[in-house]
Design an enzyme around this catalytic site. Structure first.
Site, mmCIF file in Angstrom:
data_model
loop_
_atom_site.group_PDB
_atom_site.id
_atom_site.type_symbol
_atom_site.label_atom_id
_atom_site.label_comp_id
_atom_site.label_asym_id
_atom_site.label_seq_id
_atom_site.Cartn_x
_atom_site.Cartn_y
_atom_site.Cartn_z
ATOM 1 N N LYS A 97 1.064 -1.161 0.020
ATOM 2 C CA LYS A 97 0.200 0.064 -0.137
ATOM 3 C C LYS A 97 0.871 1.196 0.026
ATOM 4 C CE LYS A 97 -0.333 0.187 5.113
ATOM 5 N NZ LYS A 97 -1.173 -0.175 6.252
ATOM 6 N N ARG B 7 -10.832 0.816 14.146
ATOM 7 C CA ARG B 7 -10.734 0.966 12.824
ATOM 8 C C ARG B 7 -11.777 0.033 11.884
ATOM 9 N NH1 ARG B 7 -4.956 1.532 9.797
ATOM 10 N NH2 ARG B 7 -5.613 -0.510 9.046
ATOM 11 N N TYR C 286 14.230 31.745 1.182
ATOM 12 C CA TYR C 286 12.963 32.557 1.594
ATOM 13 C C TYR C 286 13.145 33.089 2.977
ATOM 14 C CZ TYR C 286 10.873 30.937 -2.811
ATOM 15 O OH TYR C 286 10.519 30.774 -4.239
ATOM 16 N N MET D 218 9.987 24.699 -2.544
ATOM 17 C CA MET D 218 8.914 24.031 -3.371
ATOM 18 C C MET D 218 9.802 22.790 -4.029
ATOM 19 S SD MET D 218 5.835 24.439 -5.985
ATOM 20 C CE MET D 218 4.874 25.777 -4.817
HETATM 21 C C1 LIG Z 1 -0.337 -1.214 6.988
HETATM 22 C C2 LIG Z 1 -0.522 -2.474 7.578
HETATM 23 C C3 LIG Z 1 0.098 -3.410 7.733
HETATM 24 C C4 LIG Z 1 1.588 -3.309 7.497
HETATM 25 O O1 LIG Z 1 2.253 -2.920 8.609
HETATM 26 P P1 LIG Z 1 3.748 -2.527 8.922
HETATM 27 O O2 LIG Z 1 3.722 -1.843 10.121
HETATM 28 O O3 LIG Z 1 4.365 -1.380 7.794
HETATM 29 O O4 LIG Z 1 4.339 -3.728 8.889
HETATM 30 C C5 LIG Z 1 -0.436 -4.872 7.860
HETATM 31 N N1 LIG Z 1 -1.766 -4.863 8.145
HETATM 32 C C6 LIG Z 1 -2.584 -3.897 7.884
HETATM 33 C C7 LIG Z 1 -4.198 -4.155 7.901
HETATM 34 C C8 LIG Z 1 -2.203 -2.403 7.635
HETATM 35 O O5 LIG Z 1 -2.992 -1.753 7.280
#
Ligand SMILES: *Cc1c(COP(=O)(O)O)cnc(C)c1O
Length: 398
Positions: free
Chosen positions: A46, A149, A290, A338
């Site tokens: 991700k 969550r 700046y 930037m």
């Molecule tokens: C981001 C995430 C992970 C990975 O977590 P790390 O600490 O980066 O290894 C695993 N499971 C879920 C559901 C996540 O959101």
């Protein structure tokens, strides 16, 4: 430079050997745990593969791991397209983020696993049925064991999960998962152990309610728990940050020493470098950047680097960070802009020829770690790396 990238721009180097090494660290945990069924090694891709670049990382990660975890359905489908294009056997692919009903249909057709984490999935059942699928969607039920969550709380199981039992033609239960709340924030795992209890309770209820054909794949361990909470490893690891060679936290590193007897070596996959745009002398008394926040107390040789907050170099590190040039630390002078930052190279180079600067990574005996840069920016390395610009060129190095 190839690929239509501007000659004067920063780039990210991705170390293929470091990535292989980190996967081996997690495979070795499995071996150390002794017998039992083979545990799957999963890579979390991700956040544009934690900023490393999903497109560039996929070919490196695919052959090394058993499961690919993605946040977007589109990325799950992109993995299938990649596999087809290269004639590769399909890996288990799991979308852990939100999925709309139409996307669920596409995932079912491609044999990508989905995570069912809330009641919005009741509507997806009808859409999946209307699509007349050849095979049901493979689903993993997310149990909220205390993160607050996504996922069904224990209060909701089995009360709210009955729709899955009524739609076995379109939903096949293949896994149950949860996510820890603070394994990386502490060195005692009391809360995580309570989450594990809740996980097993939820799992038991789901199995009783849905009586799946095979025992569901259980997975709860991200990087920290994979390393320091052996009980949490179950059938699959979901390794994000540490796949890229970064420790989840200092606490995790300390816990690893206690639990594993030694601290495994993780190797950062990413380095960030650029060529200078200009190197020149500024006379004593000159202001830099700046707001005139920095004034040279002596004649200063500066390098203007073509990197700024647009690229993900945080403005908050102004006046705090350093970069590396020829193995020496060069302080960032004044404010990060930037598209530019200015560093003091008076002692790092002998003339005004262009230099190569390392913003993240090693140069000689010196290192700028993602943790250090994140610390100067008052954030965590997770945020720092995922905010590296998607536009940056990424090159794989061996
Ligand atoms: C981001 C995430 C992970 C990975 O977590 P790390 O600490 O980066 O290894 C695993 N499971 C879920 C559901 C996540 O959101």
């Amino acid at each position: 430079m190839a690929g239509g990238f501007p000659a004067c721009a920063s780039w990210l180097e991705l170390s293929a050997p470091a990535l292989r090494h980190n996967v081996e660290v997690f495979r070795a945990l499995e071996a150390a745990a002794g017998t039992g069924p083979r545990r799957s090694m999963g890579a979390v891709l991700k956040g544009n593969a934690y900023g490393h670049g999903f497109r560039e990382l996929l070919p490196l990660v695919h052959p090394l791991v058993d499961i690919l975890y993605l946040i977007n359905p589109q990325d799950g489908l992109a993995v299938r397209a990649y596999e087809r294009e290269h004639g590769l056997a399909p890996r288990q692919v799991l979308v852990i983020g939100a999925i709309g009903p139409d996307e669920a249909v596409a995932l079912a057709r491609e044999g990508v696993d989905a995570v069912v984490a809330d009641l919005s999935w009741r509507e997806a059942g009808a859409v999946l049925r209307a699509a007349r699928l050849e095979r049901p969607l493979r689903v993993h039920v997310h149990v909220d064991t205390g993160l607050g969550r996504e996922g069904f709380t224990l209060e909701q199981i089995p009360r709210d999960t009955g729709f899955l039992a009524e739609a076995r033609d379109v939903f096949e239960l293949v896994g149950v998962l949860s996510h820890f709340s603070n394994t990386e924030d502490v060195t005692e795992q009391e809360y995580a152990l309570a989450q594990l209890e809740a996980f097993e309770t939820g799992l038991g209820r789901l199995v009783a309610q849905l009586s799946p054909a095979h025992s569901p794949q259980r997975h709860i361990a991200a990087s920290a728990a994979s390393l320091v909470l052996p009980r949490a490893r179950y059938e699959a690891l979901r390794v994000g940050i540490s796949l890229y060679g970064l420790w989840p936290s200092t606490e995790t590193r300390l816990s690893a020493r206690l639990v594993l007897g030694e601290v495994p070596s993780l190797r950062p996959v990413l380095s960030w470098r650029c060529r200078s745009q200009v190197v020149k002398w500024l006379p004593a008394g000159s202001y830099v950047g700046y707001g005139c926040t920095y004034r040279c107390s002596e004649p200063t040789r500066i390098a203007v680097l073509p990197v700024g907050y647009f690229d993900g170099y945080p403005r908050l590190v102004s006046g705090k960070a350093h970069v590396l040039v020829n193995g020496r630390r060069c302080p960032v002078l004044g404010r990060v802009m930037m598209n530019h930052l200015i560093v003091d190279v008076t002692r790092a180079t002998a003339d005004e020829r262009p230099v190569t600067a390392t913003l993240l990574g090693h140069d000689g005996d010196e290192t700028v770690s993602a943790e250090a840069l994140a610390g100067w920016a008052q954030t965590i390395h997770y945020e720092l790396v995922t905010r590296l610009g998607a536009h940056l060129r990424r090159v794989v190095v061996d």
